[in-house]
Write an enzyme that holds these catalytic residues in place. Structure first.
Site, PDB file in Angstrom:
ATOM      1  N   SER A 128       0.831  -1.214   0.000  1.00 19.24           N
ATOM      2  CA  SER A 128       0.000   0.000   0.000  1.00 19.24           C
ATOM      3  C   SER A 128       0.855   1.249   0.000  1.00 19.24           C
ATOM      4  O   SER A 128       1.939   1.273   0.570  1.00 19.24           O
ATOM      5  CB  SER A 128      -0.919   0.023   1.223  1.00 19.24           C
ATOM      6  OG  SER A 128      -1.612   1.258   1.249  1.00 19.24           O
ATOM      7  N   LYS A 183      -4.568  -6.617   3.329  1.00 17.80           N
ATOM      8  CA  LYS A 183      -4.564  -5.481   2.390  1.00 17.80           C
ATOM      9  C   LYS A 183      -5.987  -5.159   1.917  1.00 17.80           C
ATOM     10  O   LYS A 183      -6.352  -3.993   1.728  1.00 17.80           O
ATOM     11  CB  LYS A 183      -3.660  -5.788   1.186  1.00 17.80           C
ATOM     12  CG  LYS A 183      -3.694  -4.740   0.071  1.00 17.80           C
ATOM     13  CD  LYS A 183      -3.186  -3.401   0.568  1.00 17.80           C
ATOM     14  CE  LYS A 183      -3.003  -2.288  -0.448  1.00 17.80           C
ATOM     15  NZ  LYS A 183      -3.918  -2.030  -1.485  1.00 17.80           N
ATOM     16  N   HIS A 186      -7.617  -3.301   4.606  1.00 18.47           N
ATOM     17  CA  HIS A 186      -7.021  -1.955   4.541  1.00 18.47           C
ATOM     18  C   HIS A 186      -7.784  -1.103   3.526  1.00 18.47           C
ATOM     19  O   HIS A 186      -8.160   0.037   3.781  1.00 18.47           O
ATOM     20  CB  HIS A 186      -5.541  -2.063   4.154  1.00 18.47           C
ATOM     21  CG  HIS A 186      -4.926  -0.776   3.700  1.00 18.47           C
ATOM     22  ND1 HIS A 186      -5.176  -0.221   2.462  1.00 18.47           N
ATOM     23  CD2 HIS A 186      -4.085   0.092   4.315  1.00 18.47           C
ATOM     24  CE1 HIS A 186      -4.527   0.927   2.337  1.00 18.47           C
ATOM     25  NE2 HIS A 186      -3.848   1.135   3.456  1.00 18.47           N
ATOM     26  N   ASN A 187      -8.032  -1.682   2.360  1.00 21.30           N
ATOM     27  CA  ASN A 187      -8.711  -0.919   1.319  1.00 21.30           C
ATOM     28  C   ASN A 187     -10.169  -0.636   1.666  1.00 21.30           C
ATOM     29  O   ASN A 187     -10.696   0.413   1.315  1.00 21.30           O
ATOM     30  CB  ASN A 187      -8.611  -1.648  -0.026  1.00 21.30           C
ATOM     31  CG  ASN A 187      -7.257  -1.411  -0.681  1.00 21.30           C
ATOM     32  OD1 ASN A 187      -6.257  -1.320   0.007  1.00 21.30           O
ATOM     33  ND2 ASN A 187      -7.227  -1.313  -1.989  1.00 21.30           N
ATOM     34  N   GLU A 190      -9.964   2.166   3.799  1.00 11.74           N
ATOM     35  CA  GLU A 190      -9.625   3.305   2.914  1.00 11.74           C
ATOM     36  C   GLU A 190     -10.905   3.885   2.280  1.00 11.74           C
ATOM     37  O   GLU A 190     -11.135   5.097   2.304  1.00 11.74           O
ATOM     38  CB  GLU A 190      -8.655   2.792   1.848  1.00 11.74           C
ATOM     39  CG  GLU A 190      -8.291   3.752   0.733  1.00 11.74           C
ATOM     40  CD  GLU A 190      -7.377   3.062  -0.309  1.00 11.74           C
ATOM     41  OE1 GLU A 190      -6.333   2.513   0.078  1.00 11.74           O
ATOM     42  OE2 GLU A 190      -7.726   3.077  -1.513  1.00 11.74           O
TER      43      GLU A 190
HETATM   44  C1  6PG Z   1      -3.090   1.507  -1.646  1.00  8.41           C
HETATM   45  C2  6PG Z   1      -4.335   1.677  -2.461  1.00  8.41           C
HETATM   46  C3  6PG Z   1      -4.089   1.142  -3.832  1.00  8.41           C
HETATM   47  C4  6PG Z   1      -5.072   1.671  -4.857  1.00  8.41           C
HETATM   48  C5  6PG Z   1      -6.418   1.092  -4.745  1.00  8.41           C
HETATM   49  C6  6PG Z   1      -7.471   2.000  -5.276  1.00  8.41           C
HETATM   50  O1  6PG Z   1      -3.235   0.974  -0.560  1.00  8.41           O
HETATM   51  O2  6PG Z   1      -2.044   1.913  -2.105  1.00  8.41           O
HETATM   52  O3  6PG Z   1      -5.404   1.023  -1.874  1.00  8.41           O
HETATM   53  O4  6PG Z   1      -4.024  -0.234  -3.735  1.00  8.41           O
HETATM   54  O5  6PG Z   1      -5.145   3.034  -4.755  1.00  8.41           O
HETATM   55  O6  6PG Z   1      -6.411  -0.081  -5.488  1.00  8.41           O
HETATM   56  O7  6PG Z   1      -8.596   1.268  -5.282  1.00  8.41           O
HETATM   57  P1  6PG Z   1      -9.890   1.665  -6.023  1.00  8.41           P
HETATM   58  O8  6PG Z   1      -9.551   1.856  -7.481  1.00  8.41           O
HETATM   59  O9  6PG Z   1     -10.776   0.521  -5.777  1.00  8.41           O
HETATM   60  O10 6PG Z   1     -10.346   2.940  -5.402  1.00  8.41           O
END
Ligand code: 6PG
Length: 465
Positions: A128, A183, A186-187, A190
């Site tokens: 990430s 991860k 995490h997303n 996010e």
């Molecule tokens: C990270 C982000 C990275 C990416 C996502 C965006 O942790 O660096 O999460 O992996 O920005 O894949 O995801 P979306 O396109 O689903 O918003």
């Protein structure tokens, strides 16, 4: 020529940044990309690091350039491309060579690959931090056999971000898909964090009539307090920026339809399988889906004319609401990880996960230090009940309630903040309303219920219905 310590396949934005990071930390790296021209250009633009980069133009050349037992990072799109790449490497690698999938894989795919008896060793690794993180220090969540992780840990710890106390943010999470699972959550967090920030932005824009620049200053101020985090920091920056083409605030010219590659959705789907309540994350996924349906929203506006009305909310109330929402969302995310650990037989180290997220990753935030401490006290207790966060919630919940109540009353869409509040109110209600659900289930399906008084009578008197 010296052999490379490690190899990397896929010189897209993230792969190229990661390769330069590895080279910069002193590890000679062999690279290969499907299009040889991309590899040549990458090498030509590597500047002072070019000496530590070995460009190769076939997989056989790549493999030959790496010192055995080899380690090769895959930075290719998640899904079939990973399987194809593993299949292409299979005849070239030995059983002790190691392939590391560092893309945003679905952890079920990583589990499947780990169980498939591949002819080489295999790790799934969540990375990430976007391009900047990959280049200068990402957070790294490793998954697979511990011994395989230990082999590459020196490289991963060298390239990872460092927390304030100097600890590298690169840790082994557990067997098989554990790294990609962490991860994924995490997303999910996010998505939720971004959605709550967007909701509060909407209240400032539509409810308080604040221009983007003032909203940017507000976020910047919050970023000096309890909300200090990468996402609040970049929200301040994007709100402050102007469009070079029109001079208008950048935010005011961007289409309000969010994209997504799927990781937030996977978190929501997996939470349903685990029966883990993560309503703030689910609301954020839903909100992205609704945002993308522009025509439907336009038709809805034409039919129901729900222009959000002015609000009387003070900025500190919005700040406190966001603090509360953030605590609730992380509490739900960590509880989901805890549930997954039990369901999948992974020894997931919750405080360790909070520590890995302290730097480099997109959800890095000052609060994660306290979360690590609270989770270390009792990893199975919901974070909202840890004394430190319970106190914070006690202080901030009235603001979240006031913000949601006023916002909803005046037609502002606050799905993530409101669902955080809904979960909180359920979580703090010892005697809830599911007795009604149980009675209904028993009525139409004789499903039975338990009684509060413990008596041995499990059906209601509705036989004569
Ligand atoms: C990270 C982000 C990275 C990416 C996502 C965006 O942790 O660096 O999460 O992996 O920005 O894949 O995801 P979306 O396109 O689903 O918003």
């Amino acid at each position: 020529m010296t052999k490379a310590e490690i190899g990397l396949i896929g010189l897209g934005t993230m792969g190229a940044a990661l390769a330069l990071n590895i080279a910069e930390k002193g590890f000679p790296i062999a690279v290969w990309n499907r299009t040889a021209e991309v590899t040549r250009r990458f090498h030509a633009q590597a500047g002072a690091l070019a000496d530590r980069v070995i460009p190769t133009e076939s997989l056989a050349e790549l493999v030959a350039a790496i010192a055995p037992p080899r380690a090769i990072i895959l930075m290719v799109p998640a899904g079939p491309a990973v399987d194809d790449q593993i299949a292409a490497l299979a005849p070239l690698l030995g059983p002790e060579d190691l392939v590391i999938d560092a893309g945003n894989a679905n952890f079920h795919d990583t589990n499947r690959r780990a169980a498939a008896g591949l002819p080489m060793r295999f790790l799934g690794m969540g990375v990430s931090g976007g391009e900047e993180g990959a280049r200068h220090g990402p957070a790294i969540m490793g998954g697979g056999a511990r011994a395989d992780w230990d082999r590459i840990a020196p490289v991963m710890q060298a390239i990872a971000a460092r927390a304030e106390d100097g600890t590298p943010c690169a840790t082994w999470m557990g067997e098989a898909g554990a790294g990609h699972f962490v991860k994924t959550v995490h997303n999910g967090i996010e998505y939720a964090d971004m959605q709550m920030i967007a909701e509060v932005y909407g209240l400032m824009r539509d409810g308080l009539g604040m221009p983007a620049a003032a909203i940017g200053e507000t976020f910047a101020g919050w970023n000096r307090g309890a909300l200090k985090s990468y996402l609040v920091e970049i929200s301040a920056a994007v709100a402050a920026a102007s469009d070079p083409l029109t001079g208008a605030p950048m935010l005011d010219v961007i289409l309000d339809a969010a994209g997504q590659k799927g990781t937030g959705r996977w978190t929501a789907i997996e939470a349903q399988h685990l029966a883990a309540p993560i309503p703030v994350i689910e609301a954020a996924v839903m909100a992205r889906n609704v945002s993308a349906r522009i025509d439907e929203r336009k038709a809805g506006e034409a039919r129901f004319a729900a222009a959000p009305q002015a609000l009387e909310l003070a900025l500190p109330e919005l700040e406190a609401a966001l603090i509360a929402g953030k605590i609730l969302c992380y509490a739900q995310g960590f509880a989901m990880i805890e549930a997954a650990g039990r369901a999948f037989g992974w020894q997931l180290d919750l405080p360790g996960i909070a520590r890995v997220w302290r730097a480099g990753c997109i959800i890095r935030s000052a609060m994660l230090n306290n979360m690590a401490t609270a989770l270390a006290e009792d990893p199975s207790r919901n974070l909202a009940l840890a004394p430190f966060f319970a106190e914070k919630l006690e202080t901030a919940m009235p603001a979240l309630r006031a913000v949601v109540a006023q916002g909803v009353l005046h037609g502002h869409a606050l799905p993530a903040l409101a669902s955080g509040l809904g979960w909180f109110d359920m979580m703090r209600t010892g005697r809830g309303t599911a007795n009604m659900i149980q009675a209904q289930r028993d009525f139409f399906g004789a499903h039975g219920f338990d009684r509060l008084d413990g008596r041995d009578s499990h059906h209601g008197p509705w036989a004569a219905k």
